[in-house]
Design an enzyme around this catalytic site. Structure first.
Site, PDB file in Angstrom:
ATOM      1  N   LYS A 161       0.667  -1.200   0.045  1.00 28.59           N
ATOM      2  CA  LYS A 161       0.076  -0.055   0.076  1.00 28.59           C
ATOM      3  C   LYS A 161       0.830   1.138  -0.111  1.00 28.59           C
ATOM      4  CE  LYS A 161      -2.410  -1.194   3.829  1.00 28.59           C
ATOM      5  NZ  LYS A 161      -1.468  -2.670   3.782  1.00 28.59           N
ATOM      6  N   THR A 162       2.017   1.425   0.730  1.00 25.80           N
ATOM      7  CA  THR A 162       2.778   2.454   0.844  1.00 25.80           C
ATOM      8  C   THR A 162       3.427   2.563  -0.315  1.00 25.80           C
ATOM      9  OG1 THR A 162       2.996   2.071   3.349  1.00 25.80           O
ATOM     10  CG2 THR A 162       4.678   3.471   2.012  1.00 25.80           C
ATOM     11  N   ASP A 188      -1.696   6.848   6.414  1.00 24.28           N
ATOM     12  CA  ASP A 188      -1.610   5.368   6.454  1.00 24.28           C
ATOM     13  C   ASP A 188      -2.449   5.063   7.748  1.00 24.28           C
ATOM     14  OD1 ASP A 188      -1.070   2.894   6.383  1.00 24.28           O
ATOM     15  OD2 ASP A 188       1.226   2.696   7.322  1.00 24.28           O
ATOM     16  N   THR A 231      -5.731  -1.491   7.271  1.00 19.73           N
ATOM     17  CA  THR A 231      -5.872  -2.694   7.155  1.00 19.73           C
ATOM     18  C   THR A 231      -7.231  -3.292   7.714  1.00 19.73           C
ATOM     19  OG1 THR A 231      -5.006  -2.560   9.623  1.00 19.73           O
ATOM     20  CG2 THR A 231      -3.474  -2.704   7.875  1.00 19.73           C
ATOM     21  N   ARG A 250       6.591  -8.208   1.922  1.00 21.32           N
ATOM     22  CA  ARG A 250       7.652  -7.682   2.970  1.00 21.32           C
ATOM     23  C   ARG A 250       8.260  -8.786   3.729  1.00 21.32           C
ATOM     24  NH1 ARG A 250       4.674  -4.004   6.482  1.00 21.32           N
ATOM     25  NH2 ARG A 250       5.366  -2.388   5.162  1.00 21.32           N
TER      26      ARG A 250
END
Length: 355
Positions: free
Chosen positions: A75-76, A120, A169, A228
């Site tokens: 997302k980032t 975020d 999230t 990640r």
């Protein structure tokens, strides 16, 4: 029991999807810079490409974008790509950092024309700031309250056109008025192993790590569908390969390295296996209450519920029922155990350890 005044911190989990300081620094170097480099999320990527191309052709700022999904899925990264594709600067902040409407007003008033604001964990923003954001997103204007009580005055403040990229999230916690103000909503899915292999090969090139296809496949299979985690496992396998092997990541090296770090073939780590082992060996597969299960593994209730359970449920190894947690046949098979017969030890536990 530990009677010390201080409580030791839980050890870092190699399969934790949340980024720490080291991860954030390395991710900055590994992040793709445009949509053509971004791996996976084909549907979201295609839809977002259309939104951005259309905005560029109109010479306008892009619509506000909401990205939802589990941590570590990109997302980032996508928010930075949006800014790069639009040729605009990006401002990064988070919902927990905005506790007052004044905090948000200060950020919004300092934006430049066309700037991208990445927010975020947007669902954790305070309610007063949230209500101010409604008007800012729709009318590019906020009302700043000056004074208190009967003498308070609302001063309208015009804002430059900007693009808000919200990431969450837990999309279900966003109020409908806020969710409806986003022009584009994309849900990030967990990655398939083949997609993670592409991520790992790309990261290996950037990190100057030699890796064989079988080694990449082994790491991908243990990465819990999350880029990640895949990049973090790759770095740990790289370390092992440099110290214990010739620096090349093969399947054998990956298996040995991840064995050292206690990440098994399905991506379960020590905590995950402890929860499953307690559920199967102590309680015959359940049902067992969450608090009882947490005591059995020596962890806090929240740790078991929020850290271990989501992945175990997603993998089909554990089920949540009204009576408590229940192991599935796949859990017994994964730990190499035989389920008890009906009416055996497991049945006797149900009345004692139900939810």
């Amino acid at each position: 029991m530990n009677w010390d005044d201080t409580t030791p911190e839980a050890p870092e989990r190699l399969v934790e999807a949340v980024a720490d300081g080291e991860d954030q620094a390395i991710e900055a170097a590994l992040r793709p810079k445009d949509l053509t480099e971004f791996v996976g999320q084909e549907r979201v990527r295609e839809q977002l490409d259309l939104v951005l191309r259309a905005a560029r052709q109109r010479g306008a700022t892009a619509d506000h974008v909401l990205l939802s999904g589990a941590p570590g899925l990109g997302k980032t990264t996508l928010s930075m790509i949006i800014a790069a594709e639009m040729g605009a600067p990006i401002r990064i902040t988070s919902g927990p950092a905005i506790q007052h409407a004044g905090d948000l007003a200060a950020i919004l008033s300092s934006l430049t024309e066309g700037e991208v604001l990445f927010l975020d964990e947007i669902h954790r923003m305070s309610r007063p700031a949230e209500e101010m954001l409604y008007m800012a997103m729709e009318d590019f204007r906020v009302d700043v309250i000056v004074g208190k009580g009967p003498g308070a005055t609302a001063i309208p403040l015009e804002l430059p056109h900007f693009t808000l990229v919200g990431a969450t999230t837990r999309a279900g916690l966003l109020p409908p008025p806020l969710r409806d103000r986003f022009g584009f909503t994309g849900h990030m899915e967990f990655y398939e192993p083949a997609e993670l292999e592409r991520v790992i090969h790309r990261s290996a090139r950037l990190l100057d790590v030699g890796i064989e296809p079988e080694g990449a496949a082994e790491i991908a299979g243990r990465s819990r569908g999350t880029p990640r985690i895949a990049n973090r496992l790759l770095r740990r396998v790289r370390d092992y390969a440099q110290v214990k092997a010739d620096g090349m990541v093969t399947r054998e090296v990956a298996v040995a390295a991840l064995g050292v770090y206690e990440v098994d073939a399905r991506g379960l780590d020590r905590l995950d296996r402890a929860v499953l082992s307690a559920l199967l060996k102590l309680f015959g597969g359940g049902p067992v209450g969450l608090s009882t299960l947490a005591v059995a593994v020596g962890e806090e209730r929240e740790t078991v519920e929020e850290v271990a359970e989501p992945f175990l449920v997603r993998e089909g190894l554990l089920a949540r029922t009204p009576r408590g947690r229940v192991a599935t046949p796949a859990a017994w098979a994964h730990l190499g155990l035989t389920p008890p017969q009906q009416g055996g030890a497991g049945a006797g536990q149900q009345g004692l350890f139900g939810a």
